[in-house]
Scaffold this active site. Structure first.
Site, PDB file in Angstrom:
ATOM      1  N   HIS A  51       0.830  -1.197   0.000  1.00  0.00           N
ATOM      2  CA  HIS A  51       0.000   0.000   0.000  1.00  0.00           C
ATOM      3  C   HIS A  51       0.871   1.256   0.000  1.00  0.00           C
ATOM      4  O   HIS A  51       2.082   1.207   0.190  1.00  0.00           O
ATOM      5  CB  HIS A  51      -0.936  -0.020   1.199  1.00  0.00           C
ATOM      6  N   GLU A  53       1.262   3.801   2.032  1.00  0.00           N
ATOM      7  CA  GLU A  53       2.004   4.176   3.232  1.00  0.00           C
ATOM      8  C   GLU A  53       3.327   3.405   3.311  1.00  0.00           C
ATOM      9  O   GLU A  53       4.380   3.972   3.640  1.00  0.00           O
ATOM     10  CB  GLU A  53       1.169   3.899   4.481  1.00  0.00           C
ATOM     11  N   CYS A  76      -5.358   1.457   6.517  1.00  0.00           N
ATOM     12  CA  CYS A  76      -6.052   0.209   6.845  1.00  0.00           C
ATOM     13  C   CYS A  76      -5.462  -0.407   8.105  1.00  0.00           C
ATOM     14  O   CYS A  76      -4.279  -0.229   8.425  1.00  0.00           O
ATOM     15  CB  CYS A  76      -5.985  -0.772   5.686  1.00  0.00           C
ATOM     16  N   SER A 169     -24.069   5.100 -36.441  1.00  0.00           N
ATOM     17  CA  SER A 169     -23.547   5.875 -35.313  1.00  0.00           C
ATOM     18  C   SER A 169     -22.066   6.219 -35.465  1.00  0.00           C
ATOM     19  O   SER A 169     -21.538   7.006 -34.678  1.00  0.00           O
ATOM     20  CB  SER A 169     -23.746   5.104 -34.007  1.00  0.00           C
ATOM     21  N   TRP A 171     -19.166   8.039 -37.491  1.00  0.00           N
ATOM     22  CA  TRP A 171     -18.849   8.483 -36.136  1.00  0.00           C
ATOM     23  C   TRP A 171     -19.538   9.818 -35.917  1.00  0.00           C
ATOM     24  O   TRP A 171     -19.316  10.760 -36.680  1.00  0.00           O
ATOM     25  CB  TRP A 171     -17.358   8.614 -35.913  1.00  0.00           C
ATOM     26  N   THR A 197     -26.599  -3.492 -29.443  1.00  0.00           N
ATOM     27  CA  THR A 197     -25.340  -2.809 -29.751  1.00  0.00           C
ATOM     28  C   THR A 197     -24.330  -3.781 -30.334  1.00  0.00           C
ATOM     29  O   THR A 197     -23.598  -3.451 -31.274  1.00  0.00           O
ATOM     30  CB  THR A 197     -24.772  -2.141 -28.479  1.00  0.00           C
ATOM     31  N   ASP A 201     -23.097  -2.840 -34.017  1.00  0.00           N
ATOM     32  CA  ASP A 201     -21.761  -2.245 -34.098  1.00  0.00           C
ATOM     33  C   ASP A 201     -20.614  -3.251 -34.010  1.00  0.00           C
ATOM     34  O   ASP A 201     -19.488  -2.929 -34.398  1.00  0.00           O
ATOM     35  CB  ASP A 201     -21.580  -1.208 -32.982  1.00  0.00           C
ATOM     36  N   GLU A 291     -21.968   1.500 -22.240  1.00  0.00           N
ATOM     37  CA  GLU A 291     -21.839   2.049 -23.585  1.00  0.00           C
ATOM     38  C   GLU A 291     -22.976   1.506 -24.439  1.00  0.00           C
ATOM     39  O   GLU A 291     -22.812   1.204 -25.619  1.00  0.00           O
ATOM     40  CB  GLU A 291     -20.471   1.700 -24.180  1.00  0.00           C
ATOM     41  N   SER A 299     -33.455   1.500 -18.904  1.00  0.00           N
ATOM     42  CA  SER A 299     -33.669   0.567 -17.793  1.00  0.00           C
ATOM     43  C   SER A 299     -32.783   0.911 -16.605  1.00  0.00           C
ATOM     44  O   SER A 299     -33.225   0.859 -15.452  1.00  0.00           O
ATOM     45  CB  SER A 299     -33.381  -0.871 -18.257  1.00  0.00           C
TER      46      SER A 299
END
Length: 363
Positions: A51, A53, A76, A169, A171, A197, A201, A291, A299
């Site tokens: 970590h 520290e 921690c 889509s 670009w 998607t 795509d 994405e 949703s």
């Protein structure tokens, strides 16, 4: 002390060097200061490694006894893949610890600060706390909510379209925006897309940057009708794809042989996204970037699962009532119940504008 903010700012700068590599741990940086001078710095490089520290104390060029330690997250006090940081701090003879963010992890949650105080160390909290909380917002949210921090990312025209009426889509946004997206992908644990998607795509959902990167997020595909085949790029056999289905797939054995994890929710008319998010958290996924198209995004918003929205807006008008928007579905009838956002950041990328916003009440 007047210099506390400057030293903490440096700790945050160091912490960010671990972006994309520390999850499911937070990003943490540390600065050791003695008689007003920095004598050691360090940051958490990746999960499983020492970590911040410990790294900073090891880097000290003089004895850290009676020094002040600045760190952006409460040290921690528990053993995991590494020993407790509090033990290293106490052993080093540090006299004062300044940290920015409280750690909500039940295994820490004030225990680190308490252990340091019991050892006679002066402990102060709250310096640059807002900045530190923002840096580790996905970690802090996920630990508390027990589900991932969800960001919806969209590239859209000025009139809110993410594709033309024919589904084109690529670009809408420019190359600078697309380069930024790859940087953002590197910062999250997983990217979520719907089956539509994937069919339209065939995205790779990988990280492509000029600098080398071994950080590629998991790829989560929502396929409620279990309609996809395994020939799409998202299902390449690298062990990072998750196929979320609405019924038991006939291709399950083949998928698993290719290293694809299958998560099946057959009892629902649509995939229960809230349950899915909790299950993803159990897999160590703390930040999910959607994405997806307008259906999946709707949703996510409707079920209150979104924390941030990253929108790249291009200076182009697409038009068309049938053109896809970032959030489809029926929509709200009353503005009083519309999802409210708070602006966090605005930047220019080429000719596009990037807008970062937090969902009000979204954590």
């Amino acid at each position: 002390m007047t210099n506390d903010a400057a030293f903490m700012a440096r700790a945050l700068e160091l912490a960010y060097k671990g972006v994309g590599n520390t999850s499911p741990n937070p990003m943490v940086g540390c600065v050791v200061v003695k008689e007003g001078e920095t004598i050691g710095e360090g940051y958490h490089h990746r999960a499983g490694e020492p970590h911040a520290e410990v790294m900073a104390l090891r880097a000290c060029r003089t004895d850290p006894k009676d020094a002040t330690l600045f760190v952006n997250l409460e040290p921690c006090c528990h053993s995991g893949r590494t020993p407790p940081c509090t033990e290293a701090v106490i052993r080093a003879g540090i006299s004062r610890v300044v940290y920015a963010s409280h750690d909500p992890n039940p295994r820490v949650s004030g225990g680190g600060a308490r252990q340091l105080r019991e050892a006679g160390i002066v402990v102060e909290q709250g310096v640059l706390e807002n900045e530190a909380n923002d840096l580790n917002r996905s970690f802090l949210f996920a630990i508390t909510a027990q589900r991932p921090f969800v960001t919806v990312k969209v590239g859209m025209s000025l009139d809110g379209k993410i594709a033309t009426r024919t589904g084109m889509s690529r670009w809408i946004t420019g190359p600078e925006s697309r380069s930024k997206v790859h940087q953002l992908r590197r910062e999250v644990d997983a990217i979520l897309v719907g089956a539509g998607t994937v069919r339209t795509d065939d995205p790779s959902l990988d990280v492509r940057l000029e600098e080398s990167s071994d950080r590629h997020p998991r790829r989560i595909v929502l396929d409620s009708k279990t309609s996809l085949d395994l020939g799409h790029k998202v299902f390449r056999p690298d062990g990072r794809a998750i196929w979320v289905t609405g019924q038991e797939p006939t291709l399950r054995r083949e998928a698993e042989e290719q290293g694809i994890e299958v998560m099946c929710y057959p009892a629902s008319s649509e995939i229960p996204l809230d349950r899915l998010m909790h299950d993803l958290y159990q897999r160590g996924i703390l930040h999910v970037m959607s994405e997806s198209g307008g259906t999946v995004n709707e949703s996510l918003f409707r079920q209150g699962l979104v924390q941030e929205v990253w929108t790249f807006v291009a200076p182009v008008i697409v038009g068309g009532a049938e053109a896809t928007t970032m959030c489809d579905g029926v929509g709200v009838a009353d503005l009083a119940i519309a999802t409210k956002l708070k602006w966090l950041d605005v930047q220019r990328f080429g000719t596009d504008v990037w807008l970062r916003a937090r969902v009000v009440g979204g954590g």
